[in-house]
Design a protein around this motif. Structure first.
Motif, short mmCIF file in Angstrom:
data_model
loop_
_atom_site.label_atom_id
_atom_site.label_comp_id
_atom_site.label_asym_id
_atom_site.label_seq_id
_atom_site.Cartn_x
_atom_site.Cartn_y
_atom_site.Cartn_z
N ASN A 65 0.95 -1.19 -0.06
CA ASN A 65 0.14 0.19 -0.04
C ASN A 65 0.88 1.41 -0.11
O ASN A 65 0.48 2.44 0.57
CB ASN A 65 -0.90 -0.06 1.25
CG ASN A 65 -1.98 -1.06 1.33
OD1 ASN A 65 -3.09 -1.04 0.39
ND2 ASN A 65 -1.69 -2.34 1.87
N SER A 66 2.10 1.16 -0.54
CA SER A 66 2.94 2.17 -0.88
C SER A 66 3.31 2.58 -2.05
O SER A 66 2.88 2.00 -3.20
CB SER A 66 4.32 1.95 0.14
OG SER A 66 5.12 0.95 -0.68
N SER B 15 -3.09 -5.30 -1.13
CA SER B 15 -3.30 -3.78 -1.45
C SER B 15 -4.82 -3.61 -1.14
O SER B 15 -5.84 -4.28 -1.26
CB SER B 15 -3.49 -3.51 -2.74
OG SER B 15 -3.66 -2.34 -3.04
N PHE B 16 -5.13 -2.36 -0.12
CA PHE B 16 -6.52 -1.92 0.06
C PHE B 16 -6.92 -0.82 -0.77
O PHE B 16 -8.10 -0.33 -0.64
CB PHE B 16 -6.52 -1.48 1.66
CG PHE B 16 -6.03 -2.61 2.67
CD1 PHE B 16 -6.92 -3.52 2.78
CD2 PHE B 16 -4.88 -2.44 3.15
CE1 PHE B 16 -6.42 -4.44 3.52
CE2 PHE B 16 -4.49 -3.33 4.08
CZ PHE B 16 -5.11 -4.55 4.43
N ALA B 17 -6.24 -0.73 -1.91
CA ALA B 17 -6.76 0.23 -3.09
C ALA B 17 -8.29 -0.15 -3.39
O ALA B 17 -8.34 -1.07 -3.84
CB ALA B 17 -5.74 0.34 -4.09
N GLY B 18 -8.97 0.77 -3.41
CA GLY B 18 -10.37 0.59 -3.98
C GLY B 18 -11.34 0.32 -2.84
O GLY B 18 -12.60 0.20 -3.49
N LEU B 19 -10.84 0.12 -1.79
CA LEU B 19 -11.77 -0.23 -0.70
C LEU B 19 -12.80 0.57 -0.11
O LEU B 19 -12.31 1.91 0.13
CB LEU B 19 -11.08 -1.07 0.37
CG LEU B 19 -10.28 -2.19 0.00
CD1 LEU B 19 -9.56 -3.21 1.32
CD2 LEU B 19 -11.04 -3.30 -1.03
N SER B 20 -14.00 0.48 0.08
CA SER B 20 -14.87 1.33 0.94
C SER B 20 -15.26 0.94 2.26
O SER B 20 -15.37 -0.42 2.19
CB SER B 20 -16.02 1.82 -0.11
OG SER B 20 -16.85 0.77 -0.62
N GLN C 187 -13.43 -10.46 -5.49
CA GLN C 187 -11.91 -10.31 -4.89
C GLN C 187 -11.85 -9.59 -3.76
O GLN C 187 -11.12 -9.77 -2.86
CB GLN C 187 -10.85 -10.25 -6.09
CG GLN C 187 -11.05 -11.60 -7.08
CD GLN C 187 -10.45 -12.79 -6.08
OE1 GLN C 187 -9.41 -12.87 -5.23
NE2 GLN C 187 -11.19 -13.88 -6.28
N VAL C 188 -12.20 -8.17 -4.03
CA VAL C 188 -12.14 -7.18 -2.87
C VAL C 188 -12.67 -7.83 -1.63
O VAL C 188 -12.36 -7.72 -0.53
CB VAL C 188 -12.56 -5.97 -3.33
CG1 VAL C 188 -12.58 -4.94 -2.24
CG2 VAL C 188 -11.65 -5.41 -4.49
N GLU C 189 -14.06 -8.09 -1.86
CA GLU C 189 -14.84 -8.60 -0.77
C GLU C 189 -14.17 -9.84 -0.21
O GLU C 189 -14.21 -10.02 1.13
CB GLU C 189 -16.24 -8.86 -1.02
CG GLU C 189 -16.77 -7.37 -1.49
CD GLU C 189 -18.39 -7.80 -1.82
OE1 GLU C 189 -18.65 -8.71 -1.90
OE2 GLU C 189 -18.96 -6.79 -2.21
N VAL C 190 -13.53 -10.80 -0.70
CA VAL C 190 -12.88 -12.00 -0.45
C VAL C 190 -11.84 -11.62 0.63
O VAL C 190 -11.70 -12.16 1.72
CB VAL C 190 -12.79 -12.92 -1.59
CG1 VAL C 190 -11.45 -13.82 -0.79
CG2 VAL C 190 -13.68 -13.66 -2.11
N LYS C 191 -11.05 -10.65 0.10
CA LYS C 191 -9.72 -10.09 0.98
C LYS C 191 -10.32 -9.53 2.01
O LYS C 191 -9.75 -9.90 3.41
CB LYS C 191 -9.11 -9.17 0.01
CG LYS C 191 -8.33 -9.76 -0.97
CD LYS C 191 -7.85 -8.73 -1.99
CE LYS C 191 -7.03 -9.11 -3.18
NZ LYS C 191 -6.34 -8.29 -4.14
#
Length: 400
Positions: free
Chosen positions: A32-33, A277-282, A361-365
């Motif tokens: 995340n950098s 990566s937490f990019a795009g998470l809400s 995939q975002v929700e799985v993570k």
């Protein structure tokens, strides 16, 4: 002797647990950098191993997963064999407990996932995600917080986790396999059979290394997980001391390999697999049906399944509790089994194929990380309390 060997392992893992945690934290920071692109490019980069006409091309991520982790599972298999023949698990009822608990720990998370998913209107095809336990991270947490706890608990966790992990591997093979190449697989099995026969005589360490290397190469070519075959290879390593030397090949292998696994293999594995990566998470996605079902499947399902099955097995007198362990300590270990992390993320990719930044995939993570973190924190609190109680009882006993 068995107790001393286990204690030596615990001392090493207590020190390596911090290294594993730092490696995982570093991976999250890097992912995340501004260096995230370089990090993920490094994981996807392909590397070639060629020995004469034999060529194998894999990504960095796969070399770590199928290469380095094969050594980890070899050591895990060696330790379990030692405990079954010479240690804590030599009692059939002690061996039965982690196996039964592992089965409960696979069934209950599926039930919790499906119940929540149906209640909230989420997808049902992710039911296999909360089944797995991440052996490496679970052992690392135990090493950090379980210093005063009976070593039998670690053996219980280790055996339970390996049965659970092998169950997850077989589940992957049954549900998501794209076809196993049978010729190299039979070759790998043949290597194990030949080494089992040759192992009756005194073999130099180099022969065992070559045998393991040949088995590993053929397993990779077959498409089967090297983890499963590494455990099978461990089962053929002789445990009894050689009359001419007094040395046990199994104990020597454990002694020689364990520091490399603790301070190299596992930290590298954590650095490669914990970089999410937490990019795009809400914030809205935190309570999506898929997220909640996975997280509670790991946190609630695992502890109910593992602890419930263990308690029931002892009440029915078909299994015995780990030596010197209380039910509070067993419950703490049950919580540790909710750390799914890498294996659960891997199953999630198979259950919801698509781009790494897709909604599923975002929700799985989110679900896997949330359930694993929750299990880690609560397990650390429970085992920390149990450890302090154990230490106080020891002090009081010594004073008396």
């Amino acid at each position: 002797m068995a107790k001393k060997l286990t204690l030596d392992f615990l001392k090493t893992e207590a020190a390596s647990g911090a290294a594993l945690g730092l490696a995982a934290l570093l991976a999250l920071v890097v992912a995340n950098s501004p260096w995230a692109g370089d990090y993920f490019s490094w994981l996807k980069a392909e590397h070639t191993l060629q020995i004469g006409p034999l060529v194998l091309v894999e990504t960095t991520s796969n070399w770590i997963k199928e290469g380095l982790m094969a050594v980890f599972f070899l050591v895990v298999g060696l330790e379990i064999k030692y405990e079954i023949l010479k240690g804590e698990l030599s009692n059939p009822k002690k061996l039965a407990l982690p196996i039964i608990a592992a089965l409960g720990g696979m069934v209950a998370p599926i039930g919790v996932y499906l119940a929540i998913s149906n209640l909230m209107g989420g997808p049902t095809q992710g039911w296999s995600i909360p089944v797995a336990t991440d052996i490496a991270f679970a052992l690392a947490v135990f090493a950090l917080v379980g210093k005063n706890l009976p070593s039998s608990l670690r053996v219980f966790l280790l055996t339970l986790a390996i049965v659970d992990d092998l169950g997850a591997i077989m589940l992957i093979a049954a549900l998501f396999s794209q076809g196993v190449q049978w010729l190299p697989l039979f070759g790998a099995i043949g290597v194990i059979a030949v080494m089992a026969v040759l192992g009756r005589w005194r073999l130099a360490a180099a022969f065992w290394v070559l045998g393991f290397g040949a088995m590993w190469w053929l397993t990779v070519k077959s498409g089967l997980s090297t983890s499963l075959m590494a455990v099978a290879f461990a089962a053929i390593v002789p445990v009894n001391p050689r009359p001419e030397t007094g040395a046990s090949p199994l104990r020597d292998a454990m002694h020689d390999l364990h520091p490399y696994v603790a301070f190299l293999v596992l930290p590298v594995f954590a650095f490669a697999k914990a970089g999410v990566s937490f990019a795009g998470l809400s914030l809205e996605q935190l309570f999506a049906p898929l997220v909640v079902a996975i997280a509670l499947g790991l946190f609630i399902g695992k502890q109910i399944g593992v602890f419930g099955a263990a308690w029931l097995a002892t009440k029915l007198k078909i299994a015995d509790r780990p030596s010197g362990a209380s039910w509070l300590q067993v419950y703490g270990v049950s919580l540790l089994c909710g750390i799914g992390f890498t294996m659960s993320l891997f199953i999630g990719v198979l259950a919801f194929p698509g781009a790494v930044d897709s909604l599923e995939q975002v929700e799985v993570k989110l679900g896997v990380i949330g359930g694993s973190l929750l299990s880690t924190v609560v397990a650390a609190l429970v085992l920390g309390l149990a450890s302090r109680r154990q230490a106080n009882r020891t002090i009081k006993k010594n004073e008396d």
